[in-house]
Scaffold this motif. Structure first.
Motif, mmCIF file in Angstrom:
data_model
loop_
_atom_site.group_PDB
_atom_site.id
_atom_site.type_symbol
_atom_site.label_atom_id
_atom_site.label_comp_id
_atom_site.label_asym_id
_atom_site.label_seq_id
_atom_site.Cartn_x
_atom_site.Cartn_y
_atom_site.Cartn_z
ATOM 1 N N LEU A 301 0.779 -1.250 -0.062
ATOM 2 C CA LEU A 301 -0.088 -0.031 -0.119
ATOM 3 C C LEU A 301 0.930 1.318 -0.111
ATOM 4 C CD1 LEU A 301 -2.663 -1.035 2.591
ATOM 5 C CD2 LEU A 301 -2.849 -1.066 0.152
ATOM 6 N N GLN A 304 2.791 2.826 -3.262
ATOM 7 C CA GLN A 304 1.865 3.150 -4.435
ATOM 8 C C GLN A 304 1.720 4.762 -4.122
ATOM 9 O OE1 GLN A 304 -1.161 0.894 -5.855
ATOM 10 N NE2 GLN A 304 -0.343 -0.777 -4.802
ATOM 11 N N ALA A 310 -4.961 2.603 -3.260
ATOM 12 C CA ALA A 310 -4.165 1.005 -3.499
ATOM 13 C C ALA A 310 -5.058 -0.080 -2.734
ATOM 14 C CB ALA A 310 -2.897 1.145 -2.907
#
Ligand SMILES: O=P(O)(O)OC[C@@H](O)[C@@H](O)c1c[nH]c2ccccc12
Length: 321
Positions: A301, A304, A310
């Motif tokens: 997560l 990104q 995400a």
């Protein structure tokens, strides 16, 4: 429980490591005041692996913390902190609501295995994005030296009004850290079975209960799972797919441990969290089928551009509150 002789040894601090070794614990503790790692290594030899090194550093750090913020003061501020939110309840409800494992989204800047995961790191912004996109709970790394986290981050996220219950992701070796976590706004703390003896875990669970904190007890192998299942009052078990000693990640670890212990876990009403190395809906489905009710996810997560968005990519759908 320990017998009287073992308890005596434990109280005298002479053979904590012998007792730990009897329980299959490979991490040795220094357990004496030390000003530096060099001093610790002069007595103990070189650390055998990264987890042992982290723990020795943590012992030094806790001594410094205690000198700065004495235990009585920290206990007092823990007592005055706003009440805890229900970490276990938030996971159970989110699992039921979404039909996929509840998400504990981790606010993680760096790790010893992967280095810096995100350069532009604003813990509050990331926490708010996770919350907005359906995370049930958040995990805030507080270790500074190896994960570039901080207790200040925990406090900032709590003070910013994030409503998701917060896990203090720390290498707990001393009760001071538990009171400190509560004083800084934690709703839950991590206890790592690879580091803590049964007696440590029982004692820390009692403190957590007094403070209204949920304990997430982390295991990585069979022996640790058996030890933790023999302890009363455990509500949440995390199965780490990553060995903290070798950094090897293997999601089949969750499956193997649950195949053997799933029944005992369900009977006790314990909720299982699948931890580490989860990147896509297939990974999530795999650990869900193995029997987890929640997942703990950091890297996939936080790396990104938009960690909140995400989340839908990780689960293959939007999560709702
Ligand atoms: O970034 P990942 O692979 O999604 O992993 C998250 C979390 O499981 C991991 O950070 C973790 C699990 N147990 C720990 C103990 C200490 C520090 C970190 C951890």
């Amino acid at each position: 429980m320990l017998n009287a002789v073992e308890l005596g040894q434990w109280e005298s601090g002479k053979s904590v490591n012998d007792i730990a070794a009897c329980q299959g614990i490979r991490i040795r503790r220094h357990c004496r005041p030390a000003a530096s790692m060099a001093e610790v290594e002069a007595e103990m030899g070189a650390p055998r692996n990264i987890l042992e090194k982290i723990i020795w550093d943590k012992e030094i750090e806790v001594a410094q913390g205690l000198a700065r913020n004495p235990l009585e003061e920290v206990i007092e501020s823990a007592g005055k902190a706003p009440p805890t939110r229900d970490f276990y309840g938030a996971l159970a409800a989110a699992h039921k609501r979404n039909g996929v494992p509840a998400l504990i989204a981790e606010v993680k800047k760096a790790s010893p295995s992967k280095g810096v995961l995100r350069e532009n790191f604003d813990p509050v912004q990331i926490a708010q994005a996770y919350e907005k996109h359906g995370a049930a709970c958040l995990s805030i790394l507080t270790d500074e030296k190896y994960f570039q986290g901080s207790f200040e981050n925990l406090q900032k996220v709590r003070k910013a009004g994030v409503k998701c219950p917060l896990l203090c992701k720390e290498f707990v070796v001393d009760k001071w850290q538990i009171y400190y976590a509560r004083a800084m706004g934690a709703d839950a703390v991590l206890l790592i079975a690879a580091v803590l003896t049964d007696l440590d875990i029982k004692y820390f669970l009692r403190i957590c209960k007094e403070l209204g904190l949920t304990a997430l007890i982390e295991v990585h192998d069979e022996r640790e799972m058996e030890r933790v299942l023999a302890i009363n009052g455990v509500q949440l078990i995390g199965i780490n797919n990553r060995s903290l000693e070798t950094f090897i990640v293997d999601t089949s670890n969750t499956k193997t441990l649950l195949e053997k212990h799933g029944d005992a876990i369900r009977e006790k009403g314990i909720l299982v969290v699948g931890e580490s190395g989860l990147f896509n809906p297939d990974d999530v489905a795999y650990v869900q089928n193995a029997g987890v009710s929640a997942v703990l996810v950091g890297e996939s997560l936080v790396k990104q551009a938009d960690p909140g968005r995400a989340i839908a990519g990780l689960f293959g759908k939007e999560l709702v509150h």
